[in-house]
Design a protein around this motif. Structure first.
Motif, short mmCIF file in Angstrom:
data_model
loop_
_atom_site.label_atom_id
_atom_site.label_comp_id
_atom_site.label_asym_id
_atom_site.label_seq_id
_atom_site.Cartn_x
_atom_site.Cartn_y
_atom_site.Cartn_z
N GLY A 48 49.11 -5.84 -23.56
CA GLY A 48 48.81 -6.39 -24.88
C GLY A 48 48.42 -5.32 -25.88
N LYS A 80 50.10 -3.33 -27.59
CA LYS A 80 50.96 -3.28 -28.78
C LYS A 80 50.52 -4.25 -29.86
CE LYS A 80 54.31 -6.41 -26.55
NZ LYS A 80 53.64 -6.39 -25.20
N HIS A 81 49.60 -5.16 -29.54
CA HIS A 81 49.13 -6.13 -30.53
C HIS A 81 47.96 -5.61 -31.36
CE1 HIS A 81 51.89 -8.95 -28.88
NE2 HIS A 81 51.24 -9.10 -27.74
N LEU A 82 47.36 -4.49 -30.94
CA LEU A 82 46.25 -3.92 -31.70
C LEU A 82 46.19 -2.43 -31.37
CD1 LEU A 82 43.74 -4.04 -33.48
CD2 LEU A 82 42.44 -4.88 -31.51
N GLN A 114 47.40 -4.56 -36.48
CA GLN A 114 46.97 -5.67 -35.64
C GLN A 114 47.87 -6.88 -35.80
OE1 GLN A 114 42.70 -7.39 -34.66
NE2 GLN A 114 43.27 -8.07 -36.70
N ASN A 115 48.23 -7.48 -34.68
CA ASN A 115 48.85 -8.80 -34.65
C ASN A 115 47.72 -9.78 -34.42
OD1 ASN A 115 50.09 -11.23 -33.94
ND2 ASN A 115 51.83 -10.22 -32.97
N ARG A 129 47.23 -12.94 -34.72
CA ARG A 129 47.46 -14.19 -34.00
C ARG A 129 47.39 -13.98 -32.48
NH1 ARG A 129 49.73 -18.91 -35.64
NH2 ARG A 129 50.33 -17.93 -37.60
N GLU A 130 48.05 -12.91 -32.01
CA GLU A 130 48.07 -12.63 -30.57
C GLU A 130 46.70 -12.21 -30.06
OE1 GLU A 130 50.40 -13.18 -28.34
OE2 GLU A 130 51.67 -14.05 -29.91
N VAL A 131 45.99 -11.38 -30.83
CA VAL A 131 44.65 -10.94 -30.42
C VAL A 131 43.70 -12.13 -30.39
CG1 VAL A 131 42.67 -9.50 -31.04
CG2 VAL A 131 44.99 -8.60 -31.27
N TRP A 150 44.39 -14.20 -27.26
CA TRP A 150 43.91 -13.51 -26.06
C TRP A 150 42.39 -13.59 -25.96
CZ3 TRP A 150 40.81 -9.02 -26.20
CH2 TRP A 150 40.52 -8.48 -24.94
#
Length: 337
Positions: A191, A193-195, A217-218, A220-222, A225
């Motif tokens: 994960g 790549k999301h932050l 930062q993505n 939504r994905e962070v 999670w």
């Protein structure tokens, strides 16, 4: 403690936040946003921002000075310095080495640790383990960030979040009255790549990176999670011990976003009134949010000795760590300077 009975206690705490404020009204002049949108989605009203001449080491030094003044402590006999930061002044030397020099701590090992927003809990975990094992007796733990220097103020989804600040804690050998009860941790490297903050490499898992050294930062994905992983971690934390989550006096999660904290509390059956945060008027300061929130709790008369506190850091990596501690930090009873 996991596997071993802790022999370490947090004996002092100190914090520092820069004087300069960046309000939501200021943000309206920088990027397409408004106060209502920011508060509704994040709970943030303003952030503290370091000056051009202030860097992470400067903030950490002020936090240590605050600790020494408030608790009448000396750090000259510290034998280990751990600094959690994602924004060191230089790639090297470390901020920990700068702290060693500034306070003339003669016989100390020193290193920086990067566990992003979970860094303070990771550093406490390391200090506890090293003291309990007998390798060290007095550890200075710091968390400091100058995120404003790596924030993209053209990205309206991230620039409204971040601020600057630092916290310090002294962890000492104390077999009779330890602070640490239990820790849980975990990592989801895929994960990352999301932050991230781009660096020497321009790819991660064959995904091209962006940002040119700024935070990307993505959200939504962070968010998904964190609001799934932290409640699961809290459940594991109380598994196998006599305490229950209803026994805690305060929950101090990483102050990433007030809405995220509300969701975590709802899923973990923790009343929001039992939380301490620093995000509303200091901003998301990554690893520094937890010590800043603890200090605010003390100043407001909420956090007092003998209370049980659940700390939970989570962030880029993706990585997380939660720990259950008993708070017993008394400047009058435990001054050893």
């Amino acid at each position: 403690m996991n596997g071993l009975e802790s022999k370490a206690r947090i004996t002092a705490i100190g914090t520092y936040a820069p004087d300069k404020k960046l309000t939501n009204q200021d943000m309206e002049k920088i990027v397409e946003t408004n106060d209502e949108w920011i508060v509704q989605r994040t709970g943030i009203h303003e952030r503290r921002i370091a000056s051009e001449e202030e860097f992470t080491s400067d903030l950490c030094i002020k936090a240590v000075e605050n600790l020494m003044t408030t608790y009448h402590k000396s750090v000259e006999d510290v034998d280990l310095i751990i600094v959690s930061t994602t924004t060191p002044d230089y790639p090297f030397p470390s901020v920990a080495c700068q702290i060693q020099e500034r306070f003339n701590i003669i016989n100390a090992a020193a290193f920086d640790l990067n566990a992003t927003c979970a860094g303070f809990t990771y550093a406490l975990h390391a200090a506890n383990g090293l003291i309990t094992s007998g390798l060290h007796r007095k550890v200075l733990v710091l968390a400091g960030e100058t995120l404003s220097k790596v924030t993209d103020y053209e990205d309206r989804t991230t620039c409204v979040l971040f601020g600057d600040g630092a916290g310090a804690a002294l962890v000492e050998y104390d077999e009779k009255n330890p602070s640490f009860i239990k820790s849980v941790f975990g990592t989801k490297g895929n994960g990352g790549k999301h932050l991230y903050r781009s660096g020497l490499s321009t790819k991660m898992e064959d995904v091209s990176l962006h940002g040119k050294g700024n935070i990307v930062q993505n959200g939504r994905e962070v968010y998904k999670w964190a609001t799934r992983t932290v409640p699961e971690g809290i459940e594991r934390l109380f598994d196998g011990i006599e305490m229950q989550v209803t026994d805690i006096d305060w929950f101090v999660p990483h102050s990433a976003n007030l809405r995220m904290i509300e969701s975590i509390c709802e899923k973990s059956l923790i009343p929001i009134e039992k939380t301490l945060n620093s995000v509303e008027y200091i901003g998301n300061t990554s690893s520094a949010t937890i010590p800043l929130a603890l200090q605010l709790g003390i100043e407001k008369g909420k956090l007092t000795n003998g209370q049980y506190v659940l700390l939970y850091g989570f962030g880029g990596g993706l990585t997380h760590m939660g720990m259950l501690i008993k708070w017993d930090v008394n400047p009058n009873s435990y001054s050893r300077s």
